[in-house]
Design an enzyme around this catalytic site. Structure first.
Site, PDB file in Angstrom:
ATOM      1  N   ASN A 162      -3.776   4.917  -0.769  1.00 10.18           N
ATOM      2  CA  ASN A 162      -4.752   4.239   0.086  1.00 10.18           C
ATOM      3  C   ASN A 162      -3.998   3.570   1.221  1.00 10.18           C
ATOM      4  O   ASN A 162      -3.484   2.454   1.083  1.00 10.18           O
ATOM      5  CB  ASN A 162      -5.545   3.216  -0.723  1.00 10.18           C
ATOM      6  N   GLU A 163      -3.893   4.274   2.314  1.00 11.66           N
ATOM      7  CA  GLU A 163      -3.100   3.835   3.459  1.00 11.66           C
ATOM      8  C   GLU A 163      -3.862   2.796   4.285  1.00 11.66           C
ATOM      9  O   GLU A 163      -5.054   2.556   4.060  1.00 11.66           O
ATOM     10  CB  GLU A 163      -2.759   5.044   4.341  1.00 11.66           C
ATOM     11  N   PRO A 164      -3.182   2.130   5.251  1.00  6.77           N
ATOM     12  CA  PRO A 164      -3.875   1.189   6.125  1.00  6.77           C
ATOM     13  C   PRO A 164      -5.145   1.794   6.724  1.00  6.77           C
ATOM     14  O   PRO A 164      -5.154   2.945   7.160  1.00  6.77           O
ATOM     15  CB  PRO A 164      -2.831   0.907   7.214  1.00  6.77           C
TER      16      PRO A 164
END
Length: 639
Positions: A162-164
């Site tokens: 879950n990236e920025p």
């Protein structure tokens, strides 16, 4: 009262944090908690549902679970697992797949039923992924949800993948990986271009439903993102901050990962301190940097308004504290890194005697010596110390394939020009070309290619050391066996690595050793090489008198620099000396322009070294000390 004190110390922390002395102790704690859950569920004849993570962080947890299974009869018959993520696309039998990782570190060593293992499928067609993700969520729900979710944290602040920008209610889905995440994975794949751009990951919303969430993080590399996740504002830019909203989360950290939390980094802001010299030095330098004032201009109001009133009262007046710290910093500066002969050395970093020291500079890779301490290297030789350099590994994995071919092409042409037999060499060359044309990412080179790449780096190292003034008999190539696998993954250290190091040290019997303390090296080679030196010296100090009088200095430079308050020896460099250092680095042509594994710093190594040396000098200048062009910094290791 103890509880109130703890709450005051942790008042900047927005979620529970437990800090352990080292990753092993922390991992044993987490493994025991998982084992306790499994056994409790077994007694109730229920399933234990685990959310599992991959990467370096949980490896010791899995190793302990395997030990508990083999030695203490912990059964995994009642365990159902759901892995956080998988690269996409990815074949399950690929070396970089999380299927392979989980088998290697856990599943192949325990009695978990295969049908109880769930890992996102990296082989699906794009059209099939949405349905698979919905089914993944459904299966977790059917089993009553996750009892424990294990997490690591990426340097972008991602949990899972879950990236920025990820939403707090996101579910399992296909995502695009952040560039920093791909750069961090580059070494496992043989270059960033081979790292998949996408992954299938559990969402933050999925993770949140777990009844217990444990996020683990080890080492200094994770410290800055941990501070943001624990003390920062909730933001999609750092997805781990969403965990602040959970009532069921705990961060399990080692001391290094926790080191930038307020209670450890600037403890005077949250509690009364025991004001030892090291802490006073750190606090005064912090105050000067915070206020952008030279140390000798700090006032009592400055101390009182920034959490340091206790220090002012106990050790004041503050001007005396300022002078004391200013003098301490002044005494770290020396143009005589081997000690100044016939001088009072009571306030100097190094001993005056013996005036001419035997010195060993250990270099993990064939260029760390000149990158990190090239100016000091040259100064030691110029001041007529008996300097030896020892290159601990060949560094052969960090040479481009086309460079290897180019050097063999030169050898063929040279053989032809000199009338030498070149047929065998041409056969080797054609075999090399055929292999490289079909080479897979991270595939191990043939022995011939490994040898050529190693010789390229050896030749560069000799050129660099000669430029610094060494004769060939003072240049040593150790080729420590732990490294010489041809793979990015190295072998465990054995007694042979230590014995080879002892043999070299016994030959030279140095009064002074320099070794890499740059443990942020993304390859992990620096810290392994340091521990080999340390073990060798600890053994020698038990039996050999010279070893008891040998001082060990740590250098940095390629990947990070020491904080100013840590520095115990600062060697100033003139503009001409800095230029000469740069020319020594230039001898390493295979690492110039574009290194194979540059990490997340796009600058060339000579640029990093030059910038860091100038930054160190500026840090001293800003504190009110003499202004130099550049400085190389060292910390003494206390045995």
């Amino acid at each position: 009262m103890a509880r109130l004190n703890l709450l005051e110390e942790t008042r900047f922390e927005k979620l529970p944090v437990s800090v352990f002395d080292n990753p092993k102790t922390a991992s044993l704690n987490v493994a025991q908690r998982i084992a306790n859950l499994i056994r409790e569920k077994q007694e109730k004849k229920q399933k234990a549902v685990l959310g599992l993570a991959t990467g370096a962080t949980p490896i010791a947890v899995y190793a302990e679970l395997v030990r508990l299974h083999k030695e203490e009869n912990l059964s995994f018959n009642n365990v159902i697992t759901f892995n956080l993520d998988e690269y996409y696309p990815m074949q399950p039998d690929a070396a970089q797949s999380y299927v392979t990782f989980m088998k290697e570190h856990l599943f192949d060593h325990i009695d978990i039923p295969k049908e109880n293992i769930n890992i996102p499928d990296g082989t699906l067609s794009l059209e099939a992924i949405p349905a698979f993700c919905l089914d993944y969520e459904r299966k977790i729900g059917e089993h009553g949800g996750l009892d424990i979710q294990i997490l690591g944290i990426g340097r972008t602040g991602h949990i899972g993948f879950n990236e920025p920008g990820s939403a707090p209610n996101s579910g399992t889905r296909l995502v695009t990986l952040d560039d920093l995440t791909r750069r961090d994975a580059a070494r496992d794949f043989g270059g960033k271009s081979f790292v998949p751009a996408k992954a299938i990951t559990m969402g933050i919303g999925t993770i949140f439903k777990a009844r217990e969430i444990i996020l683990m993080a080890w080492n200094q590399k994770k410290a800055s993102i941990i501070k943001k996740a624990v003390e920062g504002e909730i933001s999609s830019e750092v997805p781990a901050t969403y965990l602040q909203l959970s009532d069921h989360v705990e961060f399990i950290l080692d001391k290094d990962a926790a080191s930038l939390l307020t209670r450890f980094d600037t403890p005077w802001l949250v509690k009364d301190c025991v004001w030892e010299d090291k802490l006073i030095r750190k606090a005064v330098i912090w105050l000067a940097n915070t206020l952008k004032k030279p140390i000798l201009k700090l006032t009592e109001d400055d101390y009182n308004n920034h959490g340091m009133a206790q220090l002012a009262i106990e050790r004041g007046p503050v001007y005396n504290i300022n002078i004391h710290i200013f003098n301490k910093l002044q005494h770290t500066i020396t143009g005589w890194p081997g000690g100044k002969p016939n001088a009072d050395d009571s306030q100097r970093p190094e001993r005056a005697e013996p005036a001419k020291k035997r010195v060993v500079i250990f270099s993990p890779h064939p260029d760390d010596d000149v990158i990190s301490m090239g100016g000091t290297f040259i100064r030691l030789v110029d001041q007529e110390h008996d300097v030896h350099v020892a290159y601990q590994t060949s560094g052969n994995t960090a040479v481009w394939d086309d460079d290897a071919l180019r050097f063999v092409e030169f050898s063929i042409d040279f053989a032809e020009k000199m009338g030498l037999d070149q047929k065998e060499l041409e056969n080797i060359y054609q075999n090399m070309r055929s292999f490289i044309a079909k080479k897979l990412p991270n595939q191990v080179d043939t022995p011939e290619i490994q040898s050529v790449k190693g010789l390229i780096r050896k030749g560069e190292a000799i050129a660099g050391a000669r430029y610094c003034g060494l004769e060939d008999d003072h240049i040593h190539f150790m080729a420590l066996p732990f490294y010489e696998t041809g793979k990015n993954k190295k072998n465990p250290v054995t007694d042979l690595d230590i014995e080879l190091t002892i043999e070299l040290l016994q030959k030279v019997k140095p009064e002074q050793i320099f070794a890499a303390g740059d443990f942020e090296d993304p390859h992990g080679t620096h810290i392994v090489c340091f521990h080999i030196i340390l073990e060798a010296m600890n053994r020698l100090r038990k039996t050999e008198e010279w070893a008891k009088d040998c001082w060990l200095w740590l250098y940095r430079g390629a990947w990070q620099e020491f904080d100013t308050h840590e520095i115990e020896m600062a060697v100033p460099l003139s503009p001409q000396e800095l230029l000469k250092k740069k020319y020594a680095i230039f001898k390493h042509q295979s690492q110039k322009d574009r290194a194979v594994f540059p990490g997340d710093d796009s600058r060339e190594f000579w640029e990093r070294a030059e910038d860091r040396n100038r930054e160190t000098a500026k840090a001293y200048d800003d504190l009110g000390l003499a202004e130099y062009e550049a400085m190389e910094a060292f910390v003494r290791w206390k045995f």
